[in-house]
Design a protein around this motif. Sequence first.
Motif, PDB file in Angstrom:
ATOM      1  N   GLN A  26       2.597 -64.864  -6.505  1.00 58.78           N
ATOM      2  CA  GLN A  26       3.043 -65.699  -7.490  1.00 58.78           C
ATOM      3  C   GLN A  26       2.754 -64.888  -9.260  1.00 58.78           C
ATOM      4  O   GLN A  26       3.503 -65.399  -9.865  1.00 58.78           O
ATOM      5  N   GLY A  27       1.624 -64.040  -9.596  1.00 60.68           N
ATOM      6  CA  GLY A  27       1.623 -63.737 -10.567  1.00 60.68           C
ATOM      7  C   GLY A  27       2.209 -62.261 -11.126  1.00 60.68           C
ATOM      8  O   GLY A  27       2.573 -61.565 -11.763  1.00 60.68           O
ATOM      9  N   ALA A  28       2.468 -61.797 -10.012  1.00 68.48           N
ATOM     10  CA  ALA A  28       3.752 -60.169  -9.797  1.00 68.48           C
ATOM     11  C   ALA A  28       5.103 -60.662  -9.930  1.00 68.48           C
ATOM     12  O   ALA A  28       5.503 -61.496  -9.765  1.00 68.48           O
ATOM     13  N   PRO A  29       4.861 -59.624 -10.824  1.00 68.97           N
ATOM     14  CA  PRO A  29       5.922 -59.591 -11.188  1.00 68.97           C
ATOM     15  C   PRO A  29       7.281 -59.886 -10.092  1.00 68.97           C
ATOM     16  O   PRO A  29       7.598 -59.587  -9.421  1.00 68.97           O
ATOM     17  N   GLY A  30       8.338 -60.246 -10.510  1.00 65.93           N
ATOM     18  CA  GLY A  30       9.648 -60.476  -9.451  1.00 65.93           C
ATOM     19  C   GLY A  30       9.135 -61.614  -8.352  1.00 65.93           C
ATOM     20  O   GLY A  30      10.042 -61.504  -7.385  1.00 65.93           O
ATOM     21  N   GLY A  31       7.642 -61.829  -8.184  1.00 65.13           N
ATOM     22  CA  GLY A  31       6.829 -62.490  -7.180  1.00 65.13           C
ATOM     23  C   GLY A  31       7.265 -63.687  -6.938  1.00 65.13           C
ATOM     24  O   GLY A  31       6.152 -64.332  -6.328  1.00 65.13           O
ATOM     25  N   GLY A  32       7.486 -64.676  -7.824  1.00 66.31           N
ATOM     26  CA  GLY A  32       7.845 -66.364  -7.625  1.00 66.31           C
ATOM     27  C   GLY A  32       7.422 -66.824  -9.310  1.00 66.31           C
ATOM     28  O   GLY A  32       7.027 -66.193 -10.200  1.00 66.31           O
ATOM     29  N   GLU A  33       7.001 -67.778  -9.499  1.00 64.95           N
ATOM     30  CA  GLU A  33       6.460 -69.058 -10.880  1.00 64.95           C
ATOM     31  C   GLU A  33       5.323 -68.164 -10.956  1.00 64.95           C
ATOM     32  O   GLU A  33       4.398 -67.958  -9.841  1.00 64.95           O
ATOM     33  N   PRO A  34       4.962 -68.190 -12.414  1.00 64.35           N
ATOM     34  CA  PRO A  34       4.348 -67.378 -12.763  1.00 64.35           C
ATOM     35  C   PRO A  34       3.109 -68.857 -12.338  1.00 64.35           C
ATOM     36  O   PRO A  34       3.210 -70.114 -12.541  1.00 64.35           O
ATOM     37  N   SER A  35       1.712 -68.617 -11.994  1.00 67.62           N
ATOM     38  CA  SER A  35       0.585 -69.856 -12.796  1.00 67.62           C
ATOM     39  C   SER A  35       0.447 -70.690 -14.495  1.00 67.62           C
ATOM     40  O   SER A  35       0.828 -69.911 -14.793  1.00 67.62           O
ATOM     41  N   PRO A  36       0.529 -72.209 -14.117  1.00 67.79           N
ATOM     42  CA  PRO A  36       0.613 -72.539 -15.393  1.00 67.79           C
ATOM     43  C   PRO A  36      -0.388 -71.969 -16.846  1.00 67.79           C
ATOM     44  O   PRO A  36       0.490 -72.098 -17.303  1.00 67.79           O
ATOM     45  N   SER A  37      -1.637 -71.365 -16.371  1.00 68.10           N
ATOM     46  CA  SER A  37      -1.999 -70.503 -16.716  1.00 68.10           C
ATOM     47  C   SER A  37      -2.099 -69.234 -17.119  1.00 68.10           C
ATOM     48  O   SER A  37      -2.254 -68.776 -18.169  1.00 68.10           O
ATOM     49  N   GLU A  38      -0.996 -68.625 -16.656  1.00 65.61           N
ATOM     50  CA  GLU A  38      -0.263 -67.231 -16.685  1.00 65.61           C
ATOM     51  C   GLU A  38       1.170 -67.684 -17.602  1.00 65.61           C
ATOM     52  O   GLU A  38       2.016 -66.514 -17.763  1.00 65.61           O
ATOM     53  N   ARG A  39       1.321 -68.836 -18.006  1.00 67.79           N
ATOM     54  CA  ARG A  39       2.702 -68.869 -18.216  1.00 67.79           C
ATOM     55  C   ARG A  39       2.953 -69.372 -19.699  1.00 67.79           C
ATOM     56  O   ARG A  39       4.346 -68.305 -20.569  1.00 67.79           O
TER      57      ARG A  39
END
Length: 81
Positions: A26-39
């Motif tokens: 989830q936090g990886a580039p191109g790996g899906g939506e980032p978590s809300p804390s990383e947006r």
Amino acid sequence: MGRGSAWTALGGPRRGPAAPTSAALQGAPGGGEPSPSERGDVPGWVLITLMTTALVVAIWALAAPALTALFEQAISRVSEL
């Protein structure tokens, strides 16, 4: 089973590292939506950008006459040579 055994403690063959789970991607580039804390805070960044632009315009408006005079003075000195 010895130290160099090709079998794990559960009796299966030893394999390389496990494939990353969807949660790990989830936090990886191109790996899906980032978590809300990383947006990030988009409205905050928009406000910072607008305030910075306003400061640059205000400073430019105040400094433009002095910079123009300085430039014209430098050009006249170079042309005299």
